[in-house]
Design a protein around this motif. Sequence first.
Motif, short mmCIF file in Angstrom:
data_model
loop_
_atom_site.label_atom_id
_atom_site.label_comp_id
_atom_site.label_asym_id
_atom_site.label_seq_id
_atom_site.Cartn_x
_atom_site.Cartn_y
_atom_site.Cartn_z
N ILE A 51 -8.01 -61.05 33.03
CA ILE A 51 -7.22 -61.12 33.01
C ILE A 51 -6.61 -61.15 33.91
O ILE A 51 -5.31 -61.56 34.35
N GLU A 52 -7.48 -59.58 34.83
CA GLU A 52 -5.70 -59.49 35.81
C GLU A 52 -6.53 -60.26 36.97
O GLU A 52 -5.47 -60.79 37.93
N ARG A 53 -7.93 -60.96 37.12
CA ARG A 53 -7.66 -61.93 38.00
C ARG A 53 -7.11 -63.68 37.53
O ARG A 53 -6.55 -64.06 38.24
N GLY A 54 -6.45 -63.79 36.40
CA GLY A 54 -5.51 -64.84 35.66
C GLY A 54 -4.86 -64.57 36.51
O GLY A 54 -3.86 -65.41 37.37
N MET A 110 -5.89 -64.07 20.73
CA MET A 110 -5.28 -63.84 21.92
C MET A 110 -6.16 -64.93 22.77
O MET A 110 -5.58 -65.84 24.34
N THR A 111 -7.60 -64.89 23.11
CA THR A 111 -8.45 -66.33 24.11
C THR A 111 -8.04 -67.21 24.74
O THR A 111 -8.07 -68.04 25.39
N HIS A 112 -8.10 -67.87 22.94
CA HIS A 112 -8.00 -69.05 22.64
C HIS A 112 -6.56 -69.90 23.46
O HIS A 112 -6.05 -71.16 23.09
N TYR A 113 -5.22 -69.21 22.70
CA TYR A 113 -4.02 -69.06 23.57
C TYR A 113 -3.79 -69.13 24.82
O TYR A 113 -3.86 -70.76 25.57
N ALA A 114 -5.00 -68.14 25.48
CA ALA A 114 -5.02 -68.62 27.37
C ALA A 114 -5.42 -70.04 27.15
O ALA A 114 -5.33 -70.36 27.79
N ILE A 115 -6.96 -69.68 26.38
CA ILE A 115 -7.24 -71.41 27.00
C ILE A 115 -6.73 -72.67 26.37
O ILE A 115 -6.74 -73.69 27.33
N ALA A 116 -5.69 -73.00 25.78
CA ALA A 116 -4.86 -73.58 25.53
C ALA A 116 -3.58 -73.67 26.51
O ALA A 116 -3.34 -75.10 27.27
N GLY A 117 -3.53 -72.37 27.24
CA GLY A 117 -2.41 -72.44 28.15
C GLY A 117 -3.34 -72.72 29.87
O GLY A 117 -2.60 -74.02 30.27
N TYR A 118 -4.44 -72.56 29.90
CA TYR A 118 -5.56 -72.47 31.23
C TYR A 118 -5.34 -74.49 30.91
O TYR A 118 -5.48 -74.72 31.61
N LEU A 137 -6.87 -72.98 39.02
CA LEU A 137 -6.82 -72.98 37.37
C LEU A 137 -8.11 -73.03 36.92
O LEU A 137 -8.35 -73.21 35.71
N ALA A 138 -8.79 -73.97 36.39
CA ALA A 138 -10.07 -74.75 36.93
C ALA A 138 -10.75 -73.52 36.16
O ALA A 138 -11.67 -73.18 35.13
N GLU A 139 -11.42 -72.34 37.13
CA GLU A 139 -11.95 -71.56 37.36
C GLU A 139 -11.39 -70.44 36.40
O GLU A 139 -12.41 -69.77 35.62
N CYS A 140 -10.15 -70.79 36.31
CA CYS A 140 -9.47 -69.47 35.86
C CYS A 140 -9.90 -69.89 33.89
O CYS A 140 -10.18 -69.44 33.02
N LEU A 141 -9.50 -71.91 33.74
CA LEU A 141 -10.24 -71.71 32.62
C LEU A 141 -11.68 -71.41 32.28
O LEU A 141 -12.17 -70.85 31.00
N ASP A 142 -12.69 -71.69 33.19
CA ASP A 142 -13.62 -72.12 32.80
C ASP A 142 -14.47 -70.16 31.52
O ASP A 142 -14.84 -69.63 31.60
#
Length: 164
Positions: A51-54, A110-118, A137-142
């Motif tokens: 999350i920090e990297r994101g 929480m993760t699924h919310y982030a997946i949708a956002g990314y 952004l692809a790296e963050c999503l992966d």
Amino acid sequence: MALNTLKDVYIDQLQDLYSANRQSIEATRKLADKATDAELKSALKDGVDGIERGIETLKPIIEGHDAKPTGEFCKGMEGIVKEVDAHALNTDFGDDAVRDAMIISQYQRMTHYAIAGYGCVLAFAKRLELAGEVTKLAECLDQTYEGDRRMTAIAVNDVNKVAA
């Protein structure tokens, strides 16, 4: 701010995702503190790092569009974090494994919310032909997908069996 173009929507959603990450990081730290399964605790700590990297990835992208990262407050993640508090952090459990199962459930929300956002901002970045941002952004999503798969494996292979 009026949302008149796809770029406006893109920036708005980047800010929303930045806010969501900032809210989820603290909740994830608290979940890691409550977790008792060693593998789960380790995965949650790795989740904090991810999350920090994101956050570190999103901030310069947003600023590169002359916007403030804190320009939006994510009410969706606010609600999910309230659920984390209510169901995993401030609930009495008679068994540590049962708490760990709930922790996984709440973390994955929480993760699924982030997946949708990314996923959304990645699609916008592709359409806007922002190649450098697409890669980041692809790296963050992966990485977010990988964290989710790791949690599922911990649940299925260990925690849920013990909790049952």
